[in-house]
Scaffold this active site. Structure first.
Site, PDB file in Angstrom:
ATOM      1  N   LYS A 212      14.523  83.530  56.577  1.00  0.00           N
ATOM      2  CA  LYS A 212      15.955  83.611  56.783  1.00  0.00           C
ATOM      3  C   LYS A 212      16.360  82.795  58.003  1.00  0.00           C
ATOM      4  CE  LYS A 212      17.618  86.221  53.520  1.00  0.00           C
ATOM      5  NZ  LYS A 212      18.623  85.696  52.579  1.00  0.00           N
ATOM      6  N   LEU A 596      15.986 153.667  30.810  1.00  0.00           N
ATOM      7  CA  LEU A 596      14.532 153.757  30.858  1.00  0.00           C
ATOM      8  C   LEU A 596      13.979 152.925  32.005  1.00  0.00           C
ATOM      9  CD1 LEU A 596      13.583 153.572  27.073  1.00  0.00           C
ATOM     10  CD2 LEU A 596      13.482 155.574  28.570  1.00  0.00           C
ATOM     11  N   GLY A 598      12.629 150.037  34.068  1.00  0.00           N
ATOM     12  CA  GLY A 598      12.630 148.595  33.839  1.00  0.00           C
ATOM     13  C   GLY A 598      13.741 148.102  32.943  1.00  0.00           C
ATOM     14  N   SER A 599      14.788 148.918  32.741  1.00  0.00           N
ATOM     15  CA  SER A 599      15.885 148.516  31.861  1.00  0.00           C
ATOM     16  C   SER A 599      17.011 147.806  32.606  1.00  0.00           C
ATOM     17  CB  SER A 599      16.444 149.733  31.112  1.00  0.00           C
ATOM     18  OG  SER A 599      16.908 150.714  32.021  1.00  0.00           O
TER      19      SER A 599
END
Length: 897
Positions: A212, A596, A598-599
């Site tokens: 350049k 129940l 885990g519901s």
């Protein structure tokens, strides 16, 4: 990093994102007459708005025509080409539609999504960008990567880092100055102390060499700009040398005259410019750009003429940016730029690596073909898919237009004279689809309810865009703005949360039931823009696709996996959970929910408190959550949606400011400190004119004591709902739970009623989920702790983390008994991370009692039990224990001492 905000105006009176870019000259011949500066300025506004909308769920760009053409005109080739470049030269019609209305010209923008790209385009980045700010070297040229090439480049870098065993960090840092020691064919020449003016370099430009010239003016700024392009390009490719002061055609050394530049200042500026480059690392070593800067004298006949500069840089292991990538989004109705960190995070956003941690989940919505702001959605294997949920909750029947939910339809029509006729008149032109009624679509979308709204109704019908109706008791000046705001939020969520990728707009209509006012209002401002026909739902397939996105919006909740994966992941409610959640709270002030193990009772409790806040305009400290144990209290408190206390604290203090109460895990409450139910009922019935909520969640199977619970008799627990689908536990654990539940049902403790225990006969389990059940009996204390330590070490080596594991013992006094021995065994294995359940969100193993862990969960649970446990609650405790485990359950029985 500071954000940049655009001056583009967001029009807030529409039910869509509408960006007004101001005056723009349209038409090919008109644009050719513009000066280049003006043409580029107008184009930049349009492209920025298009980028922001593509990344933000789509919308409309509004242009005010600067030219005076009365006839229809085309956009202009330069604008079309810019838009085509933005979408990686894909089909323009895939993302943009246009329409002229008088002096306004509209560009309708669909959300960015990879499924809109042709199949033959292999690289499909997650977001749209104006510029990646990533350069690369190809031969003797430098190229700015478009978003597609940038995505491919970054993906390759990340993959290479993983394959070398180094996990990516994606962290932005600044480079510093090391020395360069590479030796290559050019090394000797470039390491000289000086050049001769006019000397010809003995090698040409190449992949590794760039020549350049110095600028004639503003030398230091030109050099800095050159560095910002070429140094990242070399670093992102194979490394190389940037030689400034050599003519690239003749290869002759020209240098920069000494009068025009200061040698030391030039070197300092160059080093500072490189040090300010932003880099992203994909490896743990966090290495720095390896570069060197050398200023060489340029001599003319033995005299100092000036200077040349040689900058050498090695290939960088990550990516080097020349600046902040140019990409825009709409945030809080402001058009703003993305920071480098945000851009990189969104560009590289992928579905989480589930592997061992989430092997039991299946994808409902993947990021691979979703809009940029979507999050992945997963559900446990064996549960209903979003398509099944849609067909169950929002079915589309051929040749039929039906109302849902039917119970709400009957209630609304019965209580509001004239409403049925008013709505029938609106939907009469439509022959197929579904009208989804709600007492407040605002609340359904987590917005505040508006007083005076009888109901909202969303029409999804064939040959029409979705229409949101708001029915007001009487005329209200703010009715249209409310309807527009709800429609705007719904549209954004359907795309950015629900993952809908087709053209979408939601028109609005406000209706009045009051006989004193007109029967209905005209279409509101949200419908002023005349959308193209491609925004109409053409067939059943499109309607169902939109409704499946609606399922994600209405049933989606932040999964507990999010904290484990360190990214946002959504799960879906079950159909029964959603039906309970969507109840009219003003009609369901008191409700008992028997669920129940885990519901999903605790998830439901969290969701219902969010709904209470929006329905009744409550403050956080006006909603009270009560549970038995401190760890669960702390877990809920950290959600910042309510005031959370234990039962003991509730009985100890006055709560005169409380409006609504949610009670969780009520089966473990005791009456030892007084009648907690009476106190809660008294608080929520203080003002009979103001509906207040008392919802109680419980599971008699998990009752962990034989004392008086304090719940009213079963006959007084009305109204009552049941949750029988178990969503938490893997198949093997579910099978064990099923057997133990039967033992509890056949021989329950004396303090719980028999009738609710029949629920287990209706239980539904996710059998598709594979897990581990390991039961060992007659173990010594030492054998138990060694088993836990050995198993944990193996699990951690396989990729699990301490936050996946809980060690639960039968009673609180057993905790300290096992802690000391367990810590010793763990330390021998190099594991030193054990705490109690009060800090359940931390990155460590939990050691606590089963009772204190009630309502919480972990992927892996070890249960330690003495054989001397009370027989009356033995199986209840085992139910509590097993229900806490998602993937692995290890039950270790200690022999009699």
């Amino acid at each position: 990093m500071e954000k940049h905000y655009s001056r583009l105006a967001i029009k807030s009176s529409y039910s869509d994102l509408v960006i007004n870019v101001g005056k723009v000259t349209l038409g090919e011949s008109n644009r050719k007459k513009l000066q280049k500066v003006q043409r580029e300025k107008e184009k930049a506004k349009v492209i920025q708005a298009a980028c922001a909308l593509l990344n933000s769920g789509g919308g409309v760009i509004q242009l005010e025509m600067a030219n005076n053409d009365e006839n229809l005109v085309e956009m202009g080739l330069d604008l079309e080409e810019a838009l085509r470049t933005l979408i990686l030269f894909s089909n323009l019609q895939a993302f943009f539609k246009t329409k002229q209305q008088g002096k306004c010209y509209y560009i309708f923008v669909k959300s960015w999504s990879t499924d809109a790209f042709p199949e033959d385009i292999s690289v499909k980045p997650r977001i749209c960008s104006l510029s990646s700010s990533l350069y690369c070297r190809s031969g003797t040229s430098v190229f700015l990567m478009d978003s597609g090439k940038a995505f491919s480049f970054l993906k390759t870098k990340k993959t290479n880092a993983k394959s070398s065993g180094k996990e990516p960090f994606g962290e932005i840092s600044k480079v510093i100055h090391p020395d360069l020691h590479d030796v290559d064919p050019t090394y000797c020449v470039l390491q000289k102390d000086h050049f001769e003016h006019g000397e010809v370099m003995p090698f040409p430009e190449s992949q590794f060499i760039e020549f350049k010239q110095f600028a004639t003016k503003h030398i230091e700024q030109y050099t800095k700009d050159t560095i910002l392009e070429y140094i990242p390009a070399f670093a992102n490719t194979e490394g190389g040398y940037l030689v400034i002061g050599v003519d690239d055609k003749s290869r002759k050394v020209r240098g920069c005259a000494k009068e025009n530049v200061d040698r030391d200042s030039l070197k300092k500026k160059i080093e500072e410019a490189i040090q300010k480059l932003s880099c992203v690392h994909f490896c743990q070593c966090q290495c720095q750009i390896d570069f060197t800067v050398k200023i060489l004298d340029v001599l003319d006949k033995g005299e100092l003429y000036g200077y040349a500069c040689v900058i050498g840089v090695k290939r960088f292991c990550g990516a080097v940016f020349s600046g902040v990538p140019s990409s825009w989004m709409v945030k809080d109705k402001e058009v703003c730029s993305l920071t480098t960190e945000e851009w990189l995070s969104m560009m590289m956003d992928t579905d989480p690596d589930l592997r061992q941690l989430c092997k039991d989940f299946e994808s409902q919505l993947s990021l691979s073909n979703s809009p940029p702001q979507s999050r992945p959605v997963y559900s446990k294997k064996g549960l209903e898919h979003k398509k099944d949920l849609q067909q169950r909750l929002f079915p589309v029947t051929p040749g039929c237009l039906k109302y849902t939910p039917e119970s709400l339809q009957k209630e609304l029509f019965l209580q509001n004279e004239g409403l049925e006729e008013l709505i029938h008149r609106q939907i009469e032109p439509f022959s197929q689809g579904i009208l989804i009624l709600s007492t407040s679509w605002a609340v359904d979308l987590n917005l505040e309810e508006k007083p005076g709204v009888i109901c909202d109704a969303l029409l999804i019908a064939q040959n029409s865009p979705p229409i949101l109706y708001t029915v007001l008791r009487e005329q209200d000046a703010e009715g249209q703005s409310y309807c527009t705001r709800v429609a705007f939020t719904l549209k954004q969520k359907l795309v950015n949360m629900g993952g809908y990728t087709e053209n979408l707009c939601i028109t609005t209509k406000v209706l009045h039931l009051s006989p004193e006012s007109s029967a209905e209002s005209s279409a509101g401002s949200g419908s002023v823009i005349d959308y193209p026909s491609s925004y109409h739902l053409a067939d059943t397939q499109q309607m169902e696709a939109l409704l499946q996105s609606l399922v994600v919006v209405l049933l989606g909740f932040r999964s507990l996996l999010s904290d484990q994966l360190c990214c946002e992941v959504l799960n879906l409610l079950t159909a029964k959970q959603y039906k309970i959640f969507s109840k009219n709270l003003r009609k369901s002030k008191e409700l008992f929910i028997h669920g129940l193990p885990g519901s999903g009772k605790t998830i439901m409790a969290i969701k219902i408190m969010e709904k209470i806040r929006n329905t009744f305009h409550c403050k956080t400290n006006e909603i009270l959550y009560i549970c038995e144990n401190k760890p669960l209290k702390n877990f809920i408190r950290d959600k910042d949606i309510c005031q959370a206390v234990t039962r003991k604290s509730f009985m100890k203090y006055d709560f005169t400011h409380i409006q609504h109460i949610i009670i969780d895990e009520a089966q473990n409450f005791r009456a030892e400190d007084g009648d907690w139910y009476r106190k809660a009922k008294t608080i929520t019935q203080r003002d009979t004119d103001c509906p207040r909520i008392l919802w109680i969640f419980l599971d008699y199977f998990q009752t962990s004591h034989v004392e008086c619970i304090g719940l009213p008799a079963l006959s007084a627990q009305y109204p009552r709902e049941e949750l029988t689908r178990v969503v938490r536990n893997a198949g093997q654990i579910a099978g064990y739970l099923q057997r133990v539940l039967q033992r509890v049902r056949k021989n329950p403790p004396r303090n719980i009623p028999h009738e609710p225990l029949k629920m287990c006969l209706e239980a539904k389990w996710a059998w598709d989920v594979q897990g581990t059940l390991n039961i060992k009996k007659n173990l010594t204390l030492n054998a138990i702790v060694m088993h836990v330590a050995d198993t944990c070490k193996l699990l951690f080596e396989r990729g699990y983390s301490p936050k996946d594991v809980a060690v639960l013992v039968s009673t609180a006094r057993d905790v300290e008994k096992y802690r000391q021995e367990l810590v010793k065994a763990m330390r021998k294995k190099g594991i030193v991370c054990l705490t109690n359940a009060s800090d359940v969100g931390g990155d460590h193993m939990v050691l606590d009692s089963v009772r204190r862990f009630s309502g919480l969960e972990r992927n892996i649970v070890f249960g330690i039990h003495p054989t001397t446990m009370k027989a009356a609650i033995l199986y209840n405790i085992l139910v509590c224990l097993a229900s806490r485990a998602n993937q692995q359950l290890h039950i270790l029985w200690q022999r009699d001492v």
